[in-house]
Design an enzyme around this catalytic site. Structure first.
Site: not given
Length: 492
Positions: A356, A221
């Site tokens: 996240a 990511d």
């Protein structure tokens, strides 16, 4: 029958009238008028509206009759099947989509007199996410390849991909200049043959705006977050391959990258537009100058680059830094005071960032196509301070409370950490420049696959059915308890 939530009011009325005409009435003017005298009392249309729609419907029917379509119900199966086929064609071919991930589009009129006032200062226009497809109005020629740093396992896929793009697709390949300094990469024989064919740039020095047509990420990511950082305005389409640790934002597998890249370069791909946050730091002495600038042209604030602004894909975090005291942060929404945050800090995140840091702090996970901003406290000193979701078009202002014992620190997607002093403020709103991420399948499948693979969402052992519990079904509850007691006595 299709839902009519996305169709305007006139089309809705016309469709209802057509359904009554086709499914409830013979094709006879005399019977039509007799039958509609009954419907006039129950269809909810005003006489003028009903008359206009009926005239329009009759005009359409006459036009179909001129085109050779049989509309006579009494003529047998051909007429009725042709009529049904015509209705199906209209439903599937010309009507707009009636469902979207953002909920049905509401009608603009409320009752006979009320409607939404037209406003030229619209914050954003929401498109049906299912209709977001990639198209190239000219063939892409330049591609930026971003690879995960300090990972030897990515070197072989990187060389294989770059060589294929250069030799097979004749594309101009850009890489970061630091990539060419990799010792292990320079020892690769295949890379030595193509090294001089690469175009390099240096982060922080070279501007890539309007120079890159396409981005390919190899890694986790972090490679996608780095691509977002490089392009602080319009971002080229991003195709991310999962070669990292988590891979929540990287849906593609590298096994058959040639087929997948060829399909994308031909324009066969769905897109997920991941919104970003525009964050502007206002220092105490810059406040008056900034207010004058916004008064001159407020609508163009996101379009022109600002020296102290940055676009983030995941979140902006305000925390207490090295101080032992609680953070004391004031939160404003569109200029109105909302609350003060007393705790370790505050997370302002996009829907992409909801999986996240915000998820670790107890926030809900939001699909990236939902237009929203999440506000999540970090370890708040209040049991009732729950995470909230606000509309994407609002502007948040965060500042250190005057009575705060310490300053705060701000980080943007984990980078560019800065201190927020008393009198300073941070303004956050949704940017007009999203990150267009290419889907491996579609928006729904990719997101739930990421939840399952990356976060193991709702993974637990399955509850057994009663048939498998033979020991419980064969004996009563009292017998089972007696057996347990006997087992205890036996063990003693």
């Amino acid at each position: 029958m299709a839902c009519l939530s996305d169709i305007d009011l006139a089309t809705l009325h016309e469709n209802r009238l057509e359904q009554r005409w086709h499914y409830g009435l013979p094709n006879s003017d005399h019977l039509y008028h007799q039958h509609h005298q009954h419907y006039h009392q129950h269809d909810g249309f005003s006489p003028i509206t009903r008359l206009c729609l009926e005239q329009n419907l009759q005009r359409k029917l006459r036009q179909r009759d001129l085109n050779g379509n049989c509309l006579d119900r009494d003529s047998g199966g051909d007429g009725s099947s042709g009529l049904a086929a015509g209705m199906q064609r209209r439903r599937s071919g010309t009507w707009p989509r009636t469902r979207s991930l953002n909920a049905p589009s509401p009608v603009q009129q409320f009752g006979p007199c009320g409607r939404i006032m037209k406003n030229s200062a619209m914050v954003m226009q929401i498109q049906d996410p299912a209709s977001q497809r990639l198209t190239w109005y000219k063939p892409p020629l330049t591609v930026l390849v971003i690879k995960k740093v300090s990972d030897a396992s990515v070197l072989a896929p990187f060389v294989q991909l770059v060589d294929w793009l250069l030799q097979e697709k004749n594309m101009v390949v850009w890489v970061e200049s630091a990539v060419l300094e990799d010792t292990l990469l320079n020892e690769d024989v295949r890379f030595k043959a193509i090294r001089n064919m690469l175009v390099t740039f240096k982060d922080g020095r070279d501007d890539l705006t309007d120079r890159i047509d396409f981005i390919v990420c190899l890694g986790g990511d972090g490679t996608l977050l780095y691509a977002s950082l490089l392009f602080q305005q319009s971002v080229p389409p991003v195709m991310a391959f999962h070669l990292g640790s988590l891979g929540f934002l990287t849906p593609f597998r590298f096994d058959n990258f040639q087929e997948q890249l060829t399909s994308v370069l031909e324009g066969h791909a769905a897109l997920t537009l991941r919104s970003r946050l525009r964050c502007v730091m206002q220092r105490k002495g810059e406040r008056k100058h900034e207010s004058k600038t916004q008064e001159q042209d407020p609508a163009d604030a996101d379009a022109r680059p600002v020296a102290n602004s940055i676009l983030v894909l995941n979140e902006v975090v305000i925390d207490r830094g090295p101080s032992p005291y609680l953070s004391n942060i004031d939160l404003f929404l569109d200029g109105k005071y909302i609350t003060s945050v007393q705790g370790d800090g505050l997370i302002v995140s996009t829907p992409t960032g909801s999986t996240a840091y915000a998820a670790a702090a107890g926030a809900s996970m939001i699909h990236p196509s939902v237009p929203a901003i999440m506000v999540t406290p970090i370890c708040p000193h209040s049991l009732s301070f729950r995470p909230i979701v606000v509309p994407a078009g609002v502007e948040l202002k965060i500042s250190v409370s005057p009575e705060s014992r310490n300053t705060s620190w701000v980080s943007f997607d984990g980078r560019n950490r800065q201190e927020l002093f008393h009198g300073d403020s941070l303004r956050v709103t949704t940017s007009i420049y999203p990150v267009p991420c290419i889907c491996a399948q579609d928006q729904i499948s990719d997101w739930f696959a990421s939840l399952a693979d990356g976060l193991h969402w709702n993974v637990r052992k399955r509850q057994k059915c009663l048939d498998e519990l033979s020991d419980l079904t064969a004996s009563g509850s009292e017998d089972t308890l007696d057996e347990i007691e006997n087992m205890k006595l036996y063990d003693v």
